[in-house]
Design an enzyme around this catalytic site. Sequence first.
Site, short mmCIF file in Angstrom:
data_model
loop_
_atom_site.label_atom_id
_atom_site.label_comp_id
_atom_site.label_asym_id
_atom_site.label_seq_id
_atom_site.Cartn_x
_atom_site.Cartn_y
_atom_site.Cartn_z
N GLU A 96 0.87 -1.16 0.03
CA GLU A 96 0.03 -0.03 0.09
C GLU A 96 0.90 1.16 0.01
O GLU A 96 0.85 2.15 -0.86
CB GLU A 96 -0.86 -0.11 1.12
CG GLU A 96 -1.67 1.32 1.36
CD GLU A 96 -2.85 1.47 0.40
OE1 GLU A 96 -3.41 2.53 0.53
OE2 GLU A 96 -3.24 0.77 -0.48
N HIS A 136 2.79 1.74 -3.37
CA HIS A 136 2.04 2.22 -4.29
C HIS A 136 1.89 3.88 -4.14
O HIS A 136 1.74 4.61 -5.12
CB HIS A 136 0.69 1.37 -4.47
CG HIS A 136 -0.51 2.09 -5.00
ND1 HIS A 136 -0.15 2.32 -6.49
CD2 HIS A 136 -1.70 2.57 -4.85
CE1 HIS A 136 -1.17 2.75 -7.01
NE2 HIS A 136 -2.11 2.98 -6.12
N HIS A 180 -11.29 4.70 -8.92
CA HIS A 180 -9.98 4.93 -8.79
C HIS A 180 -8.94 4.27 -9.91
O HIS A 180 -8.12 4.52 -10.44
CB HIS A 180 -9.53 4.44 -7.37
CG HIS A 180 -7.99 4.85 -6.82
ND1 HIS A 180 -7.59 5.99 -7.13
CD2 HIS A 180 -7.12 4.14 -6.11
CE1 HIS A 180 -6.45 6.38 -6.77
NE2 HIS A 180 -6.18 5.18 -6.20
N HIS A 199 -18.95 -9.40 -17.20
CA HIS A 199 -17.54 -9.20 -17.66
C HIS A 199 -17.17 -10.17 -18.78
O HIS A 199 -16.44 -9.96 -19.84
CB HIS A 199 -16.52 -9.49 -16.30
CG HIS A 199 -14.99 -8.74 -16.68
ND1 HIS A 199 -14.77 -7.68 -17.09
CD2 HIS A 199 -14.10 -9.76 -16.63
CE1 HIS A 199 -13.52 -7.58 -17.45
NE2 HIS A 199 -12.76 -8.89 -17.04
N HIS A 254 -3.30 -9.51 -16.30
CA HIS A 254 -4.16 -9.39 -16.84
C HIS A 254 -4.67 -7.87 -16.71
O HIS A 254 -5.41 -7.09 -17.91
CB HIS A 254 -5.51 -10.17 -16.24
CG HIS A 254 -6.75 -10.09 -16.95
ND1 HIS A 254 -6.87 -10.35 -18.50
CD2 HIS A 254 -8.06 -9.74 -16.64
CE1 HIS A 254 -8.28 -10.40 -18.70
NE2 HIS A 254 -8.81 -9.93 -17.61
#
Length: 347
Positions: free
Chosen positions: A79, A82, A146, A259, A318
């Site tokens: 976290e 990032h 986000h 999806h 992905h």
Amino acid sequence: MIEKTSFSWGFRLAVLATALACVVVVLGAFTRLADAGLGCPDWPGCYGHLTWPTTDEHVVAAEALFPEAPVEHDKTWPEMVHRHFAGTLGLLILAITIITWRRAAKTGEPLPRMHTLGLLLLVIVQAAFGMWTVTLKLWPQVVTAHLLGGFATLSMLWLLVQRLGQRQWRVSSATLSRLRGVRPLALLVMVLVVMQIALGGWTSSNYAALACTDFPTCHGEWWPAMDVARGFNLAQSIGPNYLGGLLEGEARTAIHMAHRLGALVVSVSVLLLVVRLLRLGGACKPIAFTLLGVLLLQVSLGVSNVLAHLPLAVAVAHNAGGALLLLVLVTLTHRLYTAQSKQPVGA
């Protein structure tokens, strides 16, 4: 369109920012998929630290400050790493914006000032969504927004690289006319890819990636029981904590199947675009084959996620594949809209 300038160092800064944005997008995916989105219960620090608590003394103090959120070292560092990379990217975009505006004001060069300003505003909004991701406990609406903001930032940076680098096709008048005919399809495909990315974000933020563990069927059926209304209830209230997801099986199945269907629609549309580009030939061929290759890779990774039960490395790849597909389409669309006719000899 921008006339040729000597703003080469601005181009290099844009390339650097784009590379950094790629890192931020991948780190964001890793953080989300490793369930580390709440690795730090506060923002912008981590348990009150600029990095994260490491020593036993710091851990005890951190858990006393946030008793409801015990320190998990395997989740705190992703976290904060990032966040630090994202913060660095924000500062770099701020620098690019200031430098571009000053350069344009001083020299009168037609530089993309509004483009850089839009980027800066987008990054500010992204920072707010980063904060809300934590404070609203991974509310799916915020997490998905986000993610989309990250992809938008990357795309705008890549487009800035194209503009500053004068990346244009110069073709015959006849070819230019045919290229213009491809523009609507290219735009449509890009919109569909963005929608599919949003669906992917919604799937991930609602922990629906493993709602179906077989392929091409789901629970052994081509059309399993689904709760579409609950799965796509965008007005759902802000819960206490969305880590792990709050939706039940049929709602998650609806998201997963949407999806999959989105992937089918995108695949068909990209293939149609590839065929159109191959028929045009010339400079269109390399980008057509690139599109085809990225599409095949992305579909393979998606299927592997299901059959291998979402291995972290494949899931992150992905996510990166979706970004790569979008960037190829940004490149193509820019080429189509900025293509110029070759000047005849002696003109």
